[in-house]
Design an enzyme around this catalytic site. Structure first.
Site, PDB file in Angstrom:
ATOM      1  N   ARG A  33       0.806  -1.227   0.000  1.00 52.80           N
ATOM      2  CA  ARG A  33       0.000   0.000   0.000  1.00 52.80           C
ATOM      3  C   ARG A  33       0.835   1.272   0.000  1.00 52.80           C
ATOM      4  O   ARG A  33       0.325   2.350   0.298  1.00 52.80           O
ATOM      5  CB  ARG A  33      -0.922   0.005   1.210  1.00 52.80           C
ATOM      6  CG  ARG A  33      -2.123  -0.907   1.083  1.00 52.80           C
ATOM      7  CD  ARG A  33      -2.909  -0.965   2.381  1.00 52.80           C
ATOM      8  NE  ARG A  33      -3.196   0.356   2.931  1.00 52.80           N
ATOM      9  CZ  ARG A  33      -3.559   0.562   4.193  1.00 52.80           C
ATOM     10  NH1 ARG A  33      -3.616  -0.461   5.035  1.00 52.80           N
ATOM     11  NH2 ARG A  33      -3.808   1.784   4.607  1.00 52.80           N
ATOM     12  N   LYS A  68       2.188  -2.003   4.544  1.00 54.03           N
ATOM     13  CA  LYS A  68       2.128  -0.541   4.389  1.00 54.03           C
ATOM     14  C   LYS A  68       3.039   0.105   5.423  1.00 54.03           C
ATOM     15  O   LYS A  68       3.128  -0.324   6.571  1.00 54.03           O
ATOM     16  CB  LYS A  68       0.706  -0.008   4.488  1.00 54.03           C
ATOM     17  CG  LYS A  68      -0.057  -0.352   5.768  1.00 54.03           C
ATOM     18  CD  LYS A  68       0.119   0.583   6.919  1.00 54.03           C
ATOM     19  CE  LYS A  68      -0.460   1.936   6.679  1.00 54.03           C
ATOM     20  NZ  LYS A  68      -0.449   2.760   7.961  1.00 54.03           N
ATOM     21  N   HIS A 114       2.437 -15.913   4.004  1.00 52.70           N
ATOM     22  CA  HIS A 114       1.063 -16.396   3.854  1.00 52.70           C
ATOM     23  C   HIS A 114       0.086 -15.582   4.706  1.00 52.70           C
ATOM     24  O   HIS A 114       0.125 -15.656   5.934  1.00 52.70           O
ATOM     25  CB  HIS A 114       0.932 -17.860   4.287  1.00 52.70           C
ATOM     26  CG  HIS A 114       1.963 -18.781   3.744  1.00 52.70           C
ATOM     27  ND1 HIS A 114       1.996 -19.173   2.420  1.00 52.70           N
ATOM     28  CD2 HIS A 114       3.017 -19.378   4.341  1.00 52.70           C
ATOM     29  CE1 HIS A 114       3.017 -19.999   2.236  1.00 52.70           C
ATOM     30  NE2 HIS A 114       3.656 -20.124   3.384  1.00 52.70           N
ATOM     31  N   TYR A 143      -0.462  -9.468   7.753  1.00 55.81           N
ATOM     32  CA  TYR A 143      -0.605  -8.024   7.691  1.00 55.81           C
ATOM     33  C   TYR A 143       0.578  -7.400   8.406  1.00 55.81           C
ATOM     34  O   TYR A 143       0.854  -7.722   9.574  1.00 55.81           O
ATOM     35  CB  TYR A 143      -1.906  -7.538   8.344  1.00 55.81           C
ATOM     36  CG  TYR A 143      -1.990  -6.027   8.356  1.00 55.81           C
ATOM     37  CD1 TYR A 143      -2.221  -5.318   7.182  1.00 55.81           C
ATOM     38  CD2 TYR A 143      -1.801  -5.315   9.538  1.00 55.81           C
ATOM     39  CE1 TYR A 143      -2.272  -3.932   7.174  1.00 55.81           C
ATOM     40  CE2 TYR A 143      -1.851  -3.925   9.531  1.00 55.81           C
ATOM     41  CZ  TYR A 143      -2.079  -3.245   8.353  1.00 55.81           C
ATOM     42  OH  TYR A 143      -2.116  -1.875   8.347  1.00 55.81           O
ATOM     43  N   ALA A 154       2.048 -18.304   8.950  1.00 59.81           N
ATOM     44  CA  ALA A 154       0.799 -18.084   8.223  1.00 59.81           C
ATOM     45  C   ALA A 154      -0.263 -17.471   9.122  1.00 59.81           C
ATOM     46  O   ALA A 154      -0.496 -17.932  10.236  1.00 59.81           O
ATOM     47  CB  ALA A 154       0.302 -19.404   7.646  1.00 59.81           C
ATOM     48  N   ASN A 191      -1.632  -2.525  14.356  1.00 58.45           N
ATOM     49  CA  ASN A 191      -0.926  -1.252  14.457  1.00 58.45           C
ATOM     50  C   ASN A 191      -1.729  -0.109  15.063  1.00 58.45           C
ATOM     51  O   ASN A 191      -1.255   1.022  15.122  1.00 58.45           O
ATOM     52  CB  ASN A 191      -0.428  -0.814  13.069  1.00 58.45           C
ATOM     53  CG  ASN A 191      -1.565  -0.600  12.083  1.00 58.45           C
ATOM     54  OD1 ASN A 191      -2.677  -1.075  12.274  1.00 58.45           O
ATOM     55  ND2 ASN A 191      -1.276   0.106  10.998  1.00 58.45           N
TER      56      ASN A 191
END
Length: 228
Positions: free
Chosen positions: A94, A112, A124, A127, A141, A147
């Protein structure tokens, strides 16, 4: 747990950044979360000035040699992708992402405002937002770096003492060699020390010392290494 090593949180204690195009970010930051607000401008400058051996993959995106990018991956600028890195199908970058060489950004994973050093694997359904992942760190995974606190307040690092970050968004701070098991939640501002391994399905918070095995937050043991 009282005999565990100290809870180190300074950048120099967590990372050995020998990657020339990333090193200035680390050298100028006493604590790793101080890197986070600098990523956007720093990445944009790298893209603008260029890096020897890198080429422009798309506007605002630089890639090193032998990078593999799946056709279904999405990369928003600015981004710098290190040599030999693999970006798998469905990965979503992102923007404000810098990686070192030989990383894996996995299928259906999202990244991001983060820095990944050498040979990081998030292969896998991960985030990784507002996070710093050290050399040879690994995310199993389905593990995520949360965050943002539910109350939206600025994140505080809870180590030997509390350290306010002044930032609303701080994800995971994984030191070199940190290994997070499958299905873990790395709560905002969690720091995981060098070469520490986390059992699957663990909800992490606070500062975890180096060279430990985390079976749960109330069952942390020192890693015993066998001599050759």
């Amino acid at each position: 747990m009282s005999d565990l090593p100290k809870k180190l949180v300074k950048t120099a204690d967590l990372y050995d950044c020998g990657i020339d195009y990333i090193a200035p970010l680390f050298a100028d930051s006493e604590y790793p979360w101080e890197i986070l607000p600098k990523i956007k401008a720093y990445t944009a400058r790298l893209v603008s000035e260029g890096i020897p051996g890198f080429t422009e993959y798309a506007p605002g995106v630089l890639v090193g040699e032998n990078v593999k990018i799946a056709a279904t991956a999405t990369i928003e600028p600015p981004a710098v992708i290190g040599a030999g890195t693999e970006i798998r199908p469905g990965a979503y970058l992102r923007g404000n992402v810098i990686t070192g060489p030989d990383c894996v950004l996995g299928n259906s994973s999202e990244f991001k405002n983060c820095v990944l050093l050498r040979h990081v694997q998030a292969p896998h359904y991960n985030y990784v937002g507002d996070s710093v992942l050290g050399n040879f760190s690994h995310m199993g995974a389905g593990s995520i770096c949360s965050n943002l606190k539910s109350d939206g307040k600025a994140v505080v690092i809870h180590g030997e003492e509390d350290i306010p970050t002044g930032l609303r968004k701080v994800g995971g701070i994984l030191a070199d060699g940190a290994d997070v098991g499958c299905g873990c939640v790395v709560n905002p501002g969690t720091v995981i020390g060098k070469n520490t391994s986390i059992y699957p399905l663990t909800a992490l918070r606070g500062v975890i010392p180096a060279d430990c095995i985390v079976k749960s937050l109330d069952n942390i043991v020192i890693r015993i290494r066998k001599e050759n």
